[in-house]
Write a protein that holds these residues in place. Structure first.
Motif, PDB file in Angstrom:
ATOM      1  N   PRO A 106       0.830  -1.208   0.000  1.00  0.00           N
ATOM      2  CA  PRO A 106       0.000   0.000   0.000  1.00  0.00           C
ATOM      3  C   PRO A 106       0.864   1.257   0.000  1.00  0.00           C
ATOM      4  O   PRO A 106       1.946   1.295   0.583  1.00  0.00           O
ATOM      5  CB  PRO A 106      -0.815  -0.125   1.294  1.00  0.00           C
ATOM      6  N   LEU A 107       0.381   2.290  -0.682  1.00  0.00           N
ATOM      7  CA  LEU A 107       1.052   3.588  -0.695  1.00  0.00           C
ATOM      8  C   LEU A 107       0.339   4.519   0.270  1.00  0.00           C
ATOM      9  O   LEU A 107      -0.892   4.581   0.307  1.00  0.00           O
ATOM     10  CB  LEU A 107       1.040   4.169  -2.110  1.00  0.00           C
ATOM     11  N   ARG A 108       1.132   5.271   1.034  1.00  0.00           N
ATOM     12  CA  ARG A 108       0.576   6.141   2.055  1.00  0.00           C
ATOM     13  C   ARG A 108       1.126   7.552   1.886  1.00  0.00           C
ATOM     14  O   ARG A 108       2.207   7.744   1.303  1.00  0.00           O
ATOM     15  CB  ARG A 108       0.889   5.606   3.457  1.00  0.00           C
ATOM     16  N   PRO A 109       0.381   8.566   2.362  1.00  0.00           N
ATOM     17  CA  PRO A 109       0.864   9.944   2.252  1.00  0.00           C
ATOM     18  C   PRO A 109       2.291  10.081   2.774  1.00  0.00           C
ATOM     19  O   PRO A 109       2.640   9.546   3.827  1.00  0.00           O
ATOM     20  CB  PRO A 109      -0.132  10.725   3.109  1.00  0.00           C
ATOM     21  N   GLY A 110       3.094  10.763   1.990  1.00  0.00           N
ATOM     22  CA  GLY A 110       4.497  10.945   2.334  1.00  0.00           C
ATOM     23  C   GLY A 110       5.438  10.036   1.574  1.00  0.00           C
ATOM     24  O   GLY A 110       6.639  10.316   1.495  1.00  0.00           O
ATOM     25  N   ASP A 111       4.931   8.950   1.003  1.00  0.00           N
ATOM     26  CA  ASP A 111       5.792   8.049   0.235  1.00  0.00           C
ATOM     27  C   ASP A 111       6.347   8.782  -0.988  1.00  0.00           C
ATOM     28  O   ASP A 111       5.602   9.421  -1.748  1.00  0.00           O
ATOM     29  CB  ASP A 111       5.019   6.812  -0.230  1.00  0.00           C
ATOM     30  N   GLU A 112       7.651   8.682  -1.195  1.00  0.00           N
ATOM     31  CA  GLU A 112       8.304   9.243  -2.375  1.00  0.00           C
ATOM     32  C   GLU A 112       8.349   8.155  -3.457  1.00  0.00           C
ATOM     33  O   GLU A 112       8.809   7.042  -3.213  1.00  0.00           O
ATOM     34  CB  GLU A 112       9.720   9.706  -2.039  1.00  0.00           C
ATOM     35  N   ILE A 113       7.880   8.517  -4.644  1.00  0.00           N
ATOM     36  CA  ILE A 113       7.690   7.534  -5.706  1.00  0.00           C
ATOM     37  C   ILE A 113       8.818   7.622  -6.738  1.00  0.00           C
ATOM     38  O   ILE A 113       9.168   8.710  -7.207  1.00  0.00           O
ATOM     39  CB  ILE A 113       6.339   7.743  -6.404  1.00  0.00           C
ATOM     40  N   THR A 114       9.383   6.467  -7.080  1.00  0.00           N
ATOM     41  CA  THR A 114      10.300   6.355  -8.206  1.00  0.00           C
ATOM     42  C   THR A 114       9.818   5.220  -9.097  1.00  0.00           C
ATOM     43  O   THR A 114       9.040   4.363  -8.657  1.00  0.00           O
ATOM     44  CB  THR A 114      11.745   6.079  -7.743  1.00  0.00           C
ATOM     45  N   PHE A 115      10.288   5.212 -10.332  1.00  0.00           N
ATOM     46  CA  PHE A 115       9.816   4.178 -11.248  1.00  0.00           C
ATOM     47  C   PHE A 115      10.792   3.993 -12.407  1.00  0.00           C
ATOM     48  O   PHE A 115      11.568   4.884 -12.742  1.00  0.00           O
ATOM     49  CB  PHE A 115       8.433   4.541 -11.805  1.00  0.00           C
ATOM     50  N   ASP A 116      10.748   2.807 -12.959  1.00  0.00           N
ATOM     51  CA  ASP A 116      11.458   2.459 -14.184  1.00  0.00           C
ATOM     52  C   ASP A 116      10.458   1.802 -15.126  1.00  0.00           C
ATOM     53  O   ASP A 116       9.551   1.098 -14.680  1.00  0.00           O
ATOM     54  CB  ASP A 116      12.612   1.495 -13.907  1.00  0.00           C
ATOM     55  N   ALA A 117      10.626   2.062 -16.410  1.00  0.00           N
ATOM     56  CA  ALA A 117       9.728   1.470 -17.397  1.00  0.00           C
ATOM     57  C   ALA A 117      10.540   0.845 -18.515  1.00  0.00           C
ATOM     58  O   ALA A 117      11.642   1.314 -18.838  1.00  0.00           O
ATOM     59  CB  ALA A 117       8.774   2.522 -17.955  1.00  0.00           C
ATOM     60  N   MET A 118       9.979  -0.208 -19.089  1.00  0.00           N
ATOM     61  CA  MET A 118      10.647  -0.879 -20.197  1.00  0.00           C
ATOM     62  C   MET A 118       9.615  -1.295 -21.236  1.00  0.00           C
ATOM     63  O   MET A 118       8.424  -1.472 -20.936  1.00  0.00           O
ATOM     64  CB  MET A 118      11.399  -2.116 -19.720  1.00  0.00           C
ATOM     65  N   ILE A 119      10.068  -1.411 -22.475  1.00  0.00           N
ATOM     66  CA  ILE A 119       9.226  -1.930 -23.551  1.00  0.00           C
ATOM     67  C   ILE A 119       9.230  -3.443 -23.409  1.00  0.00           C
ATOM     68  O   ILE A 119      10.238  -4.100 -23.681  1.00  0.00           O
ATOM     69  CB  ILE A 119       9.755  -1.503 -24.928  1.00  0.00           C
ATOM     70  N   GLU A 120       8.133  -3.988 -22.934  1.00  0.00           N
ATOM     71  CA  GLU A 120       8.098  -5.413 -22.618  1.00  0.00           C
ATOM     72  C   GLU A 120       7.896  -6.281 -23.852  1.00  0.00           C
ATOM     73  O   GLU A 120       8.502  -7.344 -23.988  1.00  0.00           O
ATOM     74  CB  GLU A 120       6.995  -5.700 -21.598  1.00  0.00           C
ATOM     75  N   SER A 121       7.035  -5.833 -24.757  1.00  0.00           N
ATOM     76  CA  SER A 121       6.803  -6.651 -25.947  1.00  0.00           C
ATOM     77  C   SER A 121       6.284  -5.798 -27.096  1.00  0.00           C
ATOM     78  O   SER A 121       5.623  -4.770 -26.885  1.00  0.00           O
ATOM     79  CB  SER A 121       5.811  -7.785 -25.658  1.00  0.00           C
ATOM     80  N   VAL A 122       6.621  -6.220 -28.299  1.00  0.00           N
ATOM     81  CA  VAL A 122       6.081  -5.645 -29.534  1.00  0.00           C
ATOM     82  C   VAL A 122       5.545  -6.820 -30.340  1.00  0.00           C
ATOM     83  O   VAL A 122       6.297  -7.734 -30.687  1.00  0.00           O
ATOM     84  CB  VAL A 122       7.146  -4.883 -30.338  1.00  0.00           C
ATOM     85  N   SER A 123       4.266  -6.819 -30.607  1.00  0.00           N
ATOM     86  CA  SER A 123       3.652  -7.970 -31.280  1.00  0.00           C
ATOM     87  C   SER A 123       4.019  -8.010 -32.755  1.00  0.00           C
ATOM     88  O   SER A 123       4.501  -7.031 -33.338  1.00  0.00           O
ATOM     89  CB  SER A 123       2.130  -7.906 -31.144  1.00  0.00           C
ATOM     90  N   GLY A 124       3.779  -9.137 -33.352  1.00  0.00           N
ATOM     91  CA  GLY A 124       3.840  -9.216 -34.799  1.00  0.00           C
ATOM     92  C   GLY A 124       2.704  -8.428 -35.419  1.00  0.00           C
ATOM     93  O   GLY A 124       1.864  -7.859 -34.711  1.00  0.00           O
ATOM     94  N   ARG A 125       2.647  -8.397 -36.710  1.00  0.00           N
ATOM     95  CA  ARG A 125       1.614  -7.639 -37.413  1.00  0.00           C
ATOM     96  C   ARG A 125       0.250  -8.260 -37.152  1.00  0.00           C
ATOM     97  O   ARG A 125       0.051  -9.463 -37.355  1.00  0.00           O
ATOM     98  CB  ARG A 125       1.916  -7.632 -38.908  1.00  0.00           C
ATOM     99  N   LYS A 126      -0.693  -7.452 -36.656  1.00  0.00           N
ATOM    100  CA  LYS A 126      -2.029  -7.928 -36.312  1.00  0.00           C
ATOM    101  C   LYS A 126      -3.074  -7.123 -37.086  1.00  0.00           C
ATOM    102  O   LYS A 126      -2.927  -5.908 -37.267  1.00  0.00           O
ATOM    103  CB  LYS A 126      -2.300  -7.771 -34.814  1.00  0.00           C
ATOM    104  N   THR A 127      -4.120  -7.802 -37.498  1.00  0.00           N
ATOM    105  CA  THR A 127      -5.240  -7.135 -38.159  1.00  0.00           C
ATOM    106  C   THR A 127      -6.428  -7.114 -37.214  1.00  0.00           C
ATOM    107  O   THR A 127      -6.859  -8.161 -36.722  1.00  0.00           O
ATOM    108  CB  THR A 127      -5.616  -7.856 -39.464  1.00  0.00           C
ATOM    109  N   THR A 128      -6.944  -5.919 -36.925  1.00  0.00           N
ATOM    110  CA  THR A 128      -8.066  -5.737 -36.011  1.00  0.00           C
ATOM    111  C   THR A 128      -9.199  -5.028 -36.745  1.00  0.00           C
ATOM    112  O   THR A 128      -9.063  -4.645 -37.914  1.00  0.00           O
ATOM    113  CB  THR A 128      -7.647  -4.896 -34.796  1.00  0.00           C
ATOM    114  N   LYS A 129     -10.306  -4.829 -36.045  1.00  0.00           N
ATOM    115  CA  LYS A 129     -11.424  -4.095 -36.638  1.00  0.00           C
ATOM    116  C   LYS A 129     -11.035  -2.653 -36.938  1.00  0.00           C
ATOM    117  O   LYS A 129     -11.561  -2.035 -37.870  1.00  0.00           O
ATOM    118  CB  LYS A 129     -12.629  -4.117 -35.695  1.00  0.00           C
ATOM    119  N   LEU A 130     -10.127  -2.084 -36.142  1.00  0.00           N
ATOM    120  CA  LEU A 130      -9.699  -0.705 -36.370  1.00  0.00           C
ATOM    121  C   LEU A 130      -8.747  -0.594 -37.544  1.00  0.00           C
ATOM    122  O   LEU A 130      -8.725   0.419 -38.249  1.00  0.00           O
ATOM    123  CB  LEU A 130      -9.017  -0.147 -35.120  1.00  0.00           C
ATOM    124  N   GLY A 131      -7.922  -1.597 -37.735  1.00  0.00           N
ATOM    125  CA  GLY A 131      -6.916  -1.556 -38.783  1.00  0.00           C
ATOM    126  C   GLY A 131      -5.808  -2.543 -38.474  1.00  0.00           C
ATOM    127  O   GLY A 131      -5.900  -3.343 -37.541  1.00  0.00           O
TER     128      GLY A 131
END
Length: 320
Positions: A106-131
């Protein structure tokens, strides 16, 4: 011997595992005003989110990492490079498809937030209703101090719209031409957390989760109780009666599958939970707050049936 150049798919896959943000720092520590604003907007009166021992609602996990208009320092070039590669291939449109969160502390008032992000996956070519395009999933690890507090996965689709080819306007399918796949409504994203709800819809049942610990009802579906934290649950079937708690009238954008203007209501069910759905069977400018409504299931094509609400039922109307 010359080394062959990587294919387009190989170039995309090369971005998997690369950093999207490094050593990001939250603009503000976890704080009571932001918690209060969130709870007021969500209508969440859980006492755990107020008082001297307050905790932040777990679903606020991403809030503490947002950079606002000025953005964050520590952003990696990899994400921009990936988008440029997709744009160059014609996948210039983007839509968010779904997100998943895992809560570890749980996060509580006063907690200092840090974060790291990564590109986890890139799919192959997919065809959807949008395009046609590629799904890109980013994973963000959120920490309070040195302790991992949770993980946020966010998935988008970078795509070339299905109707991007130039055609005469007279050849465009009308908004109510349901026989054409391009005019069909977007499909809901079904995952392990909400599959039971959609199975109920297929049986013409509107199912509400009920916590096995405190018996609190919750909607939309969640993997755990936001009142007591219990992970066990069962379901109850909604009676179908409700009232319009709030609503908006949609005028834009004019997607082929929709025929604006139309009303989208926040409906308070007689069981006490609220859900978003269309209000049908009445002109959009006649929808009113407090209007009693009744559940029905409306079929849009051979594959899609959705719960909607029509004026009527046993709910008590009000002003508005």
């Amino acid at each position: 011997m010359a080394v062959p150049s990587p294919t387009y798919e190989e170039r995309l896959k090369a971005y998997e595992g690369r950093a999207a943000a490094v050593a990001g720092v939250g603009k503000d520590p976890v704080n009571e005003p932001m918690i209060r604003h969130w709870c007021e907007a969500m209508g969440d009166t859980n006492p755990a989110y107020a008082g001297p021992d307050a905790m932040a609602p777990p679903t606020m996990l991403q809030v503490w990492t947002m950079g606002g208009l000025s953005g964050h320092t520590g952003r990696s070039e990899a994400y921009d490079e990936l988008f440029a590669l997709l744009d160059g291939a014609g996948y210039t449109s983007v839509v968010a498809t779904d997100c998943e969160q895992e809560y570890l502390r749980p996060l509580r008032p006063g907690d200092e937030i840090t974060f790291d992000a990564m590109i986890e996956s890139v799919s192959g070519r997919k065809t959807t209703k949008l395009g046609t395009g590629h799904f890109v999933t980013t994973r963000m690890d959120v920490r309070a101090g040195e302790e991992l507090a949770g993980t946020h996965r966010f998935r988008i689709l970078k795509y070339a719209p299905a109707q991007s080819k130039q055609r005469k306007r007279t050849e465009q399918p009308g908004p109510k031409d349901r026989s054409n796949p391009k005019s069909r409504r977007p499909r809901p994203v079904i995952n392990r957390d909400n599959a039971g709800f959609w199975e109920g819809v297929a049986r013409h049942q509107l199912l509400i989760q009920r916590c096995s610990g405190c018996e609190a009802l919750r909607f939309p579906w969640l993997p755990g109780c936001n009142a007591c934290g219990c992970l066990e649950w069962d379901t109850v079937e909604a009676s179908g009666d409700g009232t319009v708690y709030s609503y908006v009238v949609m005028h834009h954008p004019p997607f082929p599958a929709f025929d604006p203007p139309y009303a989208v209501g926040l409906v308070e069910l007689s069981e006490g939970v609220r859900m978003v759905s269309n209000v049908v069977g009445v002109p959009y400018d006649k929808v009113r707050i407090g209007m009693p409504v009744r559940l029905e299931f409306q079929r849009y094509d051979e594959e899609l049936e959705l719960p909607v609400f029509r004026p009527g039922g046993t709910g008590e109307g009000g002003g508005g």
